[in-house]
Design a protein around this motif. Sequence first.
Motif, PDB file in Angstrom:
ATOM      1  N   ARG A  14       0.831  -1.223   0.000  1.00  0.00           N
ATOM      2  CA  ARG A  14       0.000   0.000   0.000  1.00  0.00           C
ATOM      3  C   ARG A  14       0.858   1.263   0.000  1.00  0.00           C
ATOM      4  O   ARG A  14       0.503   2.249  -0.640  1.00  0.00           O
ATOM      5  N   ARG A  15       1.982   1.236   0.696  1.00  0.00           N
ATOM      6  CA  ARG A  15       2.877   2.388   0.727  1.00  0.00           C
ATOM      7  C   ARG A  15       3.379   2.710  -0.672  1.00  0.00           C
ATOM      8  O   ARG A  15       3.471   3.885  -1.058  1.00  0.00           O
ATOM      9  N   ILE A  16       3.670   1.693  -1.456  1.00  0.00           N
ATOM     10  CA  ILE A  16       4.116   1.899  -2.839  1.00  0.00           C
ATOM     11  C   ILE A  16       2.990   2.554  -3.644  1.00  0.00           C
ATOM     12  O   ILE A  16       3.203   3.558  -4.335  1.00  0.00           O
ATOM     13  N   GLY A  17       1.794   1.992  -3.571  1.00  0.00           N
ATOM     14  CA  GLY A  17       0.674   2.533  -4.330  1.00  0.00           C
ATOM     15  C   GLY A  17       0.323   3.954  -3.930  1.00  0.00           C
ATOM     16  O   GLY A  17       0.133   4.828  -4.794  1.00  0.00           O
ATOM     17  N   ALA A  37       3.435  -4.062  -7.977  1.00  0.00           N
ATOM     18  CA  ALA A  37       2.689  -3.922  -6.721  1.00  0.00           C
ATOM     19  C   ALA A  37       1.672  -2.791  -6.806  1.00  0.00           C
ATOM     20  O   ALA A  37       0.514  -2.953  -6.395  1.00  0.00           O
ATOM     21  N   ALA A  38       2.093  -1.643  -7.316  1.00  0.00           N
ATOM     22  CA  ALA A  38       1.179  -0.504  -7.428  1.00  0.00           C
ATOM     23  C   ALA A  38       0.029  -0.826  -8.365  1.00  0.00           C
ATOM     24  O   ALA A  38      -1.137  -0.498  -8.080  1.00  0.00           O
ATOM     25  N   SER A  39       0.319  -1.479  -9.478  1.00  0.00           N
ATOM     26  CA  SER A  39      -0.736  -1.850 -10.424  1.00  0.00           C
ATOM     27  C   SER A  39      -1.727  -2.814  -9.777  1.00  0.00           C
ATOM     28  O   SER A  39      -2.945  -2.664  -9.917  1.00  0.00           O
ATOM     29  N   PHE A  40      -1.203  -3.807  -9.063  1.00  0.00           N
ATOM     30  CA  PHE A  40      -2.086  -4.769  -8.399  1.00  0.00           C
ATOM     31  C   PHE A  40      -2.940  -4.067  -7.344  1.00  0.00           C
ATOM     32  O   PHE A  40      -4.143  -4.295  -7.257  1.00  0.00           O
ATOM     33  N   GLU A  45      -7.661  -2.767  -4.897  1.00  0.00           N
ATOM     34  CA  GLU A  45      -8.139  -2.012  -3.742  1.00  0.00           C
ATOM     35  C   GLU A  45      -8.595  -0.591  -4.041  1.00  0.00           C
ATOM     36  O   GLU A  45      -9.010   0.103  -3.119  1.00  0.00           O
ATOM     37  N   ARG A  46      -8.514  -0.140  -5.270  1.00  0.00           N
ATOM     38  CA  ARG A  46      -8.913   1.232  -5.582  1.00  0.00           C
ATOM     39  C   ARG A  46      -9.965   1.273  -6.695  1.00  0.00           C
ATOM     40  O   ARG A  46      -9.709   1.776  -7.788  1.00  0.00           O
ATOM     41  N   HIS A  91      -4.124 -12.272 -13.104  1.00  0.00           N
ATOM     42  CA  HIS A  91      -3.681 -12.845 -11.832  1.00  0.00           C
ATOM     43  C   HIS A  91      -4.663 -12.502 -10.712  1.00  0.00           C
ATOM     44  O   HIS A  91      -4.976 -13.360  -9.875  1.00  0.00           O
ATOM     45  N   ALA A  92      -5.150 -11.283 -10.676  1.00  0.00           N
ATOM     46  CA  ALA A  92      -6.079 -10.858  -9.621  1.00  0.00           C
ATOM     47  C   ALA A  92      -7.352 -11.690  -9.629  1.00  0.00           C
ATOM     48  O   ALA A  92      -7.922 -11.972  -8.574  1.00  0.00           O
ATOM     49  N   MET A  93      -7.797 -12.096 -10.805  1.00  0.00           N
ATOM     50  CA  MET A  93      -9.020 -12.912 -10.891  1.00  0.00           C
ATOM     51  C   MET A  93      -8.788 -14.313 -10.337  1.00  0.00           C
ATOM     52  O   MET A  93      -9.719 -14.950  -9.850  1.00  0.00           O
TER      53      MET A  93
END
Length: 145
Positions: A14-17, A37-40, A45-46, A91-93
Amino acid sequence: MHAPRLFENDESVRRIGEGLLDHSLPKAEWTHEAHIAASFWLVAERPDIDVDAEIAEIISGYNVATGGVNDDANGYHDTITRCFLAGVRAHAMLALGGTLADRVNALLESEAGRRDWPLRFYSRERLFSVEARRGYVEPDLRPLP
């Protein structure tokens, strides 16, 4: 093969995003792993952010804010970003269980998290063209997932 740097916990992801969005992430920390990480994080989460519509502005703005440029040779690369976003979404799916860090780390350790993953879909010439940097171009080897 380069072993990815993994994330210790959800907060580190989350800190990266959040650092990408508010431009507080130190430029030295804007690594391949941070991009993934930011993309995921954005996808998972956004939901308030339309990633497809805003990702170019988000990353380009961050680059400029941290002293970078976005030109024909440096900075934001639209086709690479959108290729990795396709992998992130796929991957998220599939990665519905576990912590945020677990899911990001699993992605980083998968084929779709590898630095050279876009070359499964694009020839080197097409992927690294100015046209591909400046806007999305369709793959020339096989379709994205």
